[in-house]
Design an enzyme around this catalytic site. Sequence first.
Site, PDB file in Angstrom:
ATOM      1  N   SER A   1       0.790  -1.223   0.000  1.00 30.41           N
ATOM      2  CA  SER A   1       0.000   0.000   0.000  1.00 30.41           C
ATOM      3  C   SER A   1       0.826   1.280   0.000  1.00 30.41           C
ATOM      4  O   SER A   1       0.319   2.345  -0.355  1.00 30.41           O
ATOM      5  CB  SER A   1      -0.939   0.022   1.209  1.00 30.41           C
TER       6      SER A   1
ATOM      7  N   ASP B   1      -3.205   8.085   8.250  1.00 35.07           N
ATOM      8  CA  ASP B   1      -4.094   7.178   8.972  1.00 35.07           C
ATOM      9  C   ASP B   1      -3.241   6.411   9.984  1.00 35.07           C
ATOM     10  O   ASP B   1      -2.136   6.836  10.296  1.00 35.07           O
ATOM     11  CB  ASP B   1      -4.875   6.254   8.015  1.00 35.07           C
TER      12      ASP B   1
ATOM     13  N   HIS C   1      -0.220   4.734   7.483  1.00 31.29           N
ATOM     14  CA  HIS C   1       0.467   5.377   6.367  1.00 31.29           C
ATOM     15  C   HIS C   1       0.807   6.838   6.644  1.00 31.29           C
ATOM     16  O   HIS C   1      -0.048   7.600   7.106  1.00 31.29           O
ATOM     17  CB  HIS C   1      -0.405   5.288   5.116  1.00 31.29           C
TER      18      HIS C   1
END
Length: 285
Positions: free
Chosen positions: A48, A260, A263
């Site tokens: 991600s 978040d 990340h």
Amino acid sequence: MTFLLLRLTSCCFYPTLLLFLTVACSVKSSVKLPPNVTVPALLLFGDSIVDAGNNNNIQTLVKCNFPPYGKDFEGGVPTGRFCNGKVPSDIIAKELGNKDTVPAYLDSTVLPQDLVTGVTFASGGAGFDPLTPKLVELYELGARRIGFFSAPPIGCVPSQRTLAGGAGRKCAENLNEAAKLFNSKLSKKLDSLGSSLPNGRFVYIDVYNLLLDLIQNPKKHGFQVADKGCCGTGDIEVSILCNQYTPVKCANISDHIFWDSYHPTESAYKALVSPLLGQNLNKFF
């Protein structure tokens, strides 16, 4: 010349492989490259951290193609990047004078010319594949410049502080120790490969200490908050838990290291990528 930057971790966090195709010519770059050398193509593999939307049309809960993700991206569009704005692949490409953003390979709008200049194959939630570290599957194919990003201080991301950091939400030191142990073994392995594979350059790139310094000394780097994300409570929200019904509580997102609970923000990525490139590019030439 072909350059590989490979990120491996023992806990499925930040595994990223970047393939640089370089040729001799002249192009504007923010970092210092050897004379008459440019990077016309950038191909990425990982999770991600550099997923630009490959997961959007895959059956998985690990998605972010909805607000508030992309809040500060071009036009405020949630493209599937796990960030408020650009991710490292975009920033690296920009700094190397390649392109402003690196699209996802599975993006339906990707054109043939995008494939030539660079795309990301990364998928959010991707884990460790035993085939990945078989470097000889790469060396025999012609790769001679291979760089490995170290595991980061995973015990200091907001979610791990919440889950394993106790009542005070301290960094989970057992997770950080695991990352450091992995990194020490990786560094030694790369040293041995350098002497056993002719003409190969295997570069260990230390992300751990750079990110840890950012987290431990945020104000030194222009940040104010290092232990919470901006989405929701900042303690646990990530992916589908960070959605259009979850408030973004940061008055100034650029003051925060994390977007978040996993990340970093675009600002934090920029603070990390520039010194990483500056410190390590010369090792490949």
